[in-house]
Design a protein around this motif. Sequence first.
Motif, PDB file in Angstrom:
ATOM      1  N   THR A  72       0.809  -1.212   0.000  1.00 50.87           N
ATOM      2  CA  THR A  72       0.000   0.000   0.000  1.00 50.87           C
ATOM      3  C   THR A  72       0.844   1.264   0.000  1.00 50.87           C
ATOM      4  OG1 THR A  72      -1.450  -1.310   1.442  1.00 50.87           O
ATOM      5  CG2 THR A  72      -2.087   0.967   1.022  1.00 50.87           C
ATOM      6  N   THR A  73       2.002   1.218   0.645  1.00 47.61           N
ATOM      7  CA  THR A  73       2.850   2.406   0.725  1.00 47.61           C
ATOM      8  C   THR A  73       4.156   2.241  -0.051  1.00 47.61           C
ATOM      9  OG1 THR A  73       3.946   1.678   2.775  1.00 47.61           O
ATOM     10  CG2 THR A  73       1.901   2.936   3.014  1.00 47.61           C
ATOM     11  N   SER A  74       4.250   1.219  -0.886  1.00 51.42           N
ATOM     12  CA  SER A  74       5.482   0.985  -1.650  1.00 51.42           C
ATOM     13  C   SER A  74       5.696   2.093  -2.669  1.00 51.42           C
ATOM     14  CB  SER A  74       5.411  -0.369  -2.368  1.00 51.42           C
ATOM     15  OG  SER A  74       5.282  -1.429  -1.456  1.00 51.42           O
ATOM     16  N   THR A  75       6.940   2.520  -2.803  1.00 50.58           N
ATOM     17  CA  THR A  75       7.305   3.560  -3.765  1.00 50.58           C
ATOM     18  C   THR A  75       8.011   2.941  -4.971  1.00 50.58           C
ATOM     19  OG1 THR A  75       9.494   3.944  -2.806  1.00 50.58           O
ATOM     20  CG2 THR A  75       7.621   5.176  -1.857  1.00 50.58           C
ATOM     21  N   LYS A  76       8.213   3.763  -5.982  1.00 51.38           N
ATOM     22  CA  LYS A  76       8.930   3.288  -7.162  1.00 51.38           C
ATOM     23  C   LYS A  76      10.336   2.812  -6.784  1.00 51.38           C
ATOM     24  CE  LYS A  76       8.393   5.547 -11.014  1.00 51.38           C
ATOM     25  NZ  LYS A  76       8.510   6.531 -12.127  1.00 51.38           N
ATOM     26  N   ALA A  77      10.982   3.538  -5.873  1.00 51.13           N
ATOM     27  CA  ALA A  77      12.332   3.142  -5.441  1.00 51.13           C
ATOM     28  C   ALA A  77      12.314   1.785  -4.750  1.00 51.13           C
ATOM     29  CB  ALA A  77      12.910   4.202  -4.500  1.00 51.13           C
ATOM     30  N   ASP A  78      11.278   1.517  -3.945  1.00 46.17           N
ATOM     31  CA  ASP A  78      11.153   0.220  -3.274  1.00 46.17           C
ATOM     32  C   ASP A  78      10.991  -0.900  -4.295  1.00 46.17           C
ATOM     33  OD1 ASP A  78      11.163   1.647  -0.882  1.00 46.17           O
ATOM     34  OD2 ASP A  78       8.967   1.661  -0.735  1.00 46.17           O
ATOM     35  N   ILE A  79      10.155  -0.660  -5.291  1.00 46.71           N
ATOM     36  CA  ILE A  79       9.886  -1.672  -6.316  1.00 46.71           C
ATOM     37  C   ILE A  79      11.156  -1.976  -7.106  1.00 46.71           C
ATOM     38  CG2 ILE A  79       8.511  -2.203  -8.364  1.00 46.71           C
ATOM     39  CD1 ILE A  79       6.417  -0.168  -7.208  1.00 46.71           C
ATOM     40  N   ILE A  80      11.867  -0.925  -7.502  1.00 46.10           N
ATOM     41  CA  ILE A  80      13.110  -1.106  -8.257  1.00 46.10           C
ATOM     42  C   ILE A  80      14.128  -1.896  -7.439  1.00 46.10           C
ATOM     43  CG2 ILE A  80      15.098   0.116  -9.213  1.00 46.10           C
ATOM     44  CD1 ILE A  80      13.140   2.338 -10.063  1.00 46.10           C
ATOM     45  N   ALA A  81      14.225  -1.579  -6.151  1.00 44.13           N
ATOM     46  CA  ALA A  81      15.172  -2.290  -5.289  1.00 44.13           C
ATOM     47  C   ALA A  81      14.854  -3.779  -5.224  1.00 44.13           C
ATOM     48  CB  ALA A  81      15.157  -1.687  -3.886  1.00 44.13           C
ATOM     49  N   ALA A  82      13.575  -4.115  -5.149  1.00 42.31           N
ATOM     50  CA  ALA A  82      13.175  -5.524  -5.112  1.00 42.31           C
ATOM     51  C   ALA A  82      13.497  -6.204  -6.437  1.00 42.31           C
ATOM     52  CB  ALA A  82      11.688  -5.633  -4.799  1.00 42.31           C
ATOM     53  N   HIS A  83      13.272  -5.512  -7.554  1.00 40.72           N
ATOM     54  CA  HIS A  83      13.568  -6.085  -8.866  1.00 40.72           C
ATOM     55  C   HIS A  83      15.066  -6.283  -9.067  1.00 40.72           C
ATOM     56  CE1 HIS A  83       9.506  -4.549 -10.702  1.00 40.72           C
ATOM     57  NE2 HIS A  83       9.354  -5.509  -9.813  1.00 40.72           N
ATOM     58  N   GLU A  84      15.862  -5.382  -8.525  1.00 33.86           N
ATOM     59  CA  GLU A  84      17.321  -5.532  -8.625  1.00 33.86           C
ATOM     60  C   GLU A  84      17.802  -6.701  -7.772  1.00 33.86           C
ATOM     61  OE1 GLU A  84      18.751  -1.691  -7.510  1.00 33.86           O
ATOM     62  OE2 GLU A  84      18.544  -0.848  -9.544  1.00 33.86           O
ATOM     63  N   TRP A  85      17.091  -6.968  -6.694  1.00 32.68           N
ATOM     64  CA  TRP A  85      17.447  -8.070  -5.794  1.00 32.68           C
ATOM     65  C   TRP A  85      17.144  -9.427  -6.428  1.00 32.68           C
ATOM     66  CZ3 TRP A  85      13.508 -11.110  -3.369  1.00 32.68           C
ATOM     67  CH2 TRP A  85      13.981 -12.043  -2.433  1.00 32.68           C
ATOM     68  N   SER A  86      16.048  -9.519  -7.186  1.00 25.37           N
ATOM     69  CA  SER A  86      15.660 -10.792  -7.799  1.00 25.37           C
ATOM     70  C   SER A  86      14.804 -10.542  -9.034  1.00 25.37           C
ATOM     71  CB  SER A  86      14.871 -11.645  -6.798  1.00 25.37           C
ATOM     72  OG  SER A  86      14.319 -12.787  -7.422  1.00 25.37           O
ATOM     73  N   ASP A  87      14.941 -11.437 -10.009  1.00 30.88           N
ATOM     74  CA  ASP A  87      14.091 -11.349 -11.207  1.00 30.88           C
ATOM     75  C   ASP A  87      12.844 -12.230 -11.070  1.00 30.88           C
ATOM     76  OD1 ASP A  87      15.171 -13.873 -11.385  1.00 30.88           O
ATOM     77  OD2 ASP A  87      16.006 -13.623 -13.403  1.00 30.88           O
ATOM     78  N   LYS A  88      12.562 -12.691  -9.850  1.00 35.78           N
ATOM     79  CA  LYS A  88      11.396 -13.543  -9.614  1.00 35.78           C
ATOM     80  C   LYS A  88      10.430 -12.901  -8.609  1.00 35.78           C
ATOM     81  CE  LYS A  88      13.834 -17.845 -10.644  1.00 35.78           C
ATOM     82  NZ  LYS A  88      14.232 -19.191 -10.145  1.00 35.78           N
ATOM     83  N   VAL A  89      10.343 -11.582  -8.671  1.00 32.52           N
ATOM     84  CA  VAL A  89       9.484 -10.845  -7.748  1.00 32.52           C
ATOM     85  C   VAL A  89       8.110 -10.610  -8.374  1.00 32.52           C
ATOM     86  CG1 VAL A  89       9.120  -8.581  -6.664  1.00 32.52           C
ATOM     87  CG2 VAL A  89      11.337  -9.722  -6.473  1.00 32.52           C
ATOM     88  N   TYR A  90       7.068 -10.854  -7.572  1.00 35.50           N
ATOM     89  CA  TYR A  90       5.685 -10.588  -7.963  1.00 35.50           C
ATOM     90  C   TYR A  90       5.034  -9.747  -6.873  1.00 35.50           C
ATOM     91  CZ  TYR A  90       6.360 -14.292 -11.403  1.00 35.50           C
ATOM     92  OH  TYR A  90       6.831 -15.057 -12.451  1.00 35.50           O
ATOM     93  N   TRP A  91       3.961  -9.065  -7.260  1.00 35.86           N
ATOM     94  CA  TRP A  91       3.269  -8.172  -6.344  1.00 35.86           C
ATOM     95  C   TRP A  91       1.777  -8.487  -6.374  1.00 35.86           C
ATOM     96  CZ3 TRP A  91       6.830  -4.899  -4.022  1.00 35.86           C
ATOM     97  CH2 TRP A  91       8.063  -4.762  -4.680  1.00 35.86           C
ATOM     98  N   ALA A  92       1.160  -8.584  -5.218  1.00 35.00           N
ATOM     99  CA  ALA A  92      -0.280  -8.844  -5.136  1.00 35.00           C
ATOM    100  C   ALA A  92      -0.991  -7.598  -4.616  1.00 35.00           C
ATOM    101  CB  ALA A  92      -0.567 -10.025  -4.212  1.00 35.00           C
ATOM    102  N   THR A  93      -1.962  -7.135  -5.368  1.00 33.41           N
ATOM    103  CA  THR A  93      -2.785  -6.023  -4.903  1.00 33.41           C
ATOM    104  C   THR A  93      -4.157  -6.538  -4.507  1.00 33.41           C
ATOM    105  OG1 THR A  93      -3.680  -3.841  -5.424  1.00 33.41           O
ATOM    106  CG2 THR A  93      -3.603  -5.420  -7.244  1.00 33.41           C
ATOM    107  N   CYS A  94      -4.650  -6.058  -3.382  1.00 30.57           N
ATOM    108  CA  CYS A  94      -5.969  -6.427  -2.860  1.00 30.57           C
ATOM    109  C   CYS A  94      -6.734  -5.132  -2.618  1.00 30.57           C
ATOM    110  CB  CYS A  94      -5.849  -7.231  -1.575  1.00 30.57           C
ATOM    111  SG  CYS A  94      -4.745  -8.667  -1.681  1.00 30.57           S
ATOM    112  N   ALA A  95      -7.253  -4.555  -3.691  1.00 34.22           N
ATOM    113  CA  ALA A  95      -7.777  -3.193  -3.644  1.00 34.22           C
ATOM    114  C   ALA A  95      -8.902  -3.020  -2.629  1.00 34.22           C
ATOM    115  CB  ALA A  95      -8.253  -2.784  -5.041  1.00 34.22           C
ATOM    116  N   ASN A  96      -9.853  -3.933  -2.628  1.00 35.91           N
ATOM    117  CA  ASN A  96     -10.984  -3.781  -1.716  1.00 35.91           C
ATOM    118  C   ASN A  96     -10.554  -3.884  -0.255  1.00 35.91           C
ATOM    119  OD1 ASN A  96     -13.269  -3.273  -3.400  1.00 35.91           O
ATOM    120  ND2 ASN A  96     -13.140  -5.378  -4.132  1.00 35.91           N
ATOM    121  N   ALA A  97      -9.595  -4.750   0.028  1.00 30.91           N
ATOM    122  CA  ALA A  97      -9.081  -4.857   1.390  1.00 30.91           C
ATOM    123  C   ALA A  97      -8.328  -3.595   1.794  1.00 30.91           C
ATOM    124  CB  ALA A  97      -8.184  -6.077   1.526  1.00 30.91           C
ATOM    125  N   ASN A  98      -7.549  -3.025   0.866  1.00 28.12           N
ATOM    126  CA  ASN A  98      -6.853  -1.774   1.167  1.00 28.12           C
ATOM    127  C   ASN A  98      -7.843  -0.675   1.556  1.00 28.12           C
ATOM    128  OD1 ASN A  98      -4.363  -2.194  -1.470  1.00 28.12           O
ATOM    129  ND2 ASN A  98      -4.351  -2.907   0.634  1.00 28.12           N
TER     130      ASN A  98
END
Length: 394
Positions: free
Chosen positions: A262-288
Amino acid sequence: MNYSKISADYIFTVDGKLTEDQVLIHERGKIISCEPTQNHDSATINRMQGILTPGFINTHCHLELSHMKGRINSGTGLLSFLKSVVGYRDIEQEIIDQAIIDADKEMYDNGIVAVGDISNKLDTASVKRDSKIHYYTFVEMFDFMQPSMTEQTIQQYTEVYKGQSIHGHNQVAYVPHAPYTVSEGLYAYIRQQNTDKATVSIHNQETVHENQLFVDGTGGFKDFYEGFGFNLNGFKPSGKPSIYAALPHLNSSNRNLFVHNTTSTKADIIAAHEWSDKVYWATCANANLYIENTLPDYQAFLDTDARMTIGTDSLSSNWQLSILEEIKTIARYKSFIPLETMLQWATINGANALGYEDHLGSFRVGTSPGINLLNIDTSDLKGSIDQSSVIRLA
């Protein structure tokens, strides 16, 4: 062979596109081919209005919390919500069992073919054994960052893992709950138990309090922990958001599924992608919206080519278990996201995240991914999505 030929205004084809003038040929749900309608006599095709999609993948659910529907107030924030969940754990078993049965059926009727399901107990095991849905069970572990509790936690969840592992088509993995509830020792145990082929789910950056805790030790988590009789005396803030504290303790060879964000930034996402090429993200809009009255920065995920997936979370934090309703909510608040993109999240990406891409997520020849019809006026995709429904055809 008894083939069925079906077509609609659009078919969501294996290339992740909404494609016109196609016919889907299947035998009781097994895909034979998808090809141009001009190759077939129109009299042999069952033509429908709307969009044909593969079955939906729900990458994040807590099936065992289904009995909490309507019991927890919305809009209170995550910390208050978590306290309420603990309070409703001890309900009559008959009520819990029936709610799980009903929720499994609800997801199936809503065109969901696979679920990434969080389990802290064995309550869901028997339903999963007989379900028409594929379940990837995440045995979720937490010791509240208290090393003195790690061994007890391992013993407790070993029994859950064993009980959830014996059911046919389901897969099981140990997973950490969230960066703020797992000690280094428990992270290490989880890494040791899972193979590199596992999917590992973790709740991530669900509230501003989570990042505050890891950046400078402020926020509401100190009082939250004290309310449960724990303290954070040994905890040292890292100066960075919580995802940076989790990454070194996860296995970069796993498919790692970060949930909520919910509070992830572009920099956070990029850091995770640089750490691994097997990263996925789950959004649960109604729960948020139910819990925190906010949504993630979806533009940041689009800008970074993030492999987004869709989850429903549980009936403790949602009004229903429907991937289509999640898509509607995203479209309602973030209409700049194309429907085609959200369908990729709901099918292809979800199947990849759970390791089901060989047989679910797309209309690949030889697979049986489920067939959904989105009953929608395709002359106005954006305007009509909110009025659409899903009909499960296979």
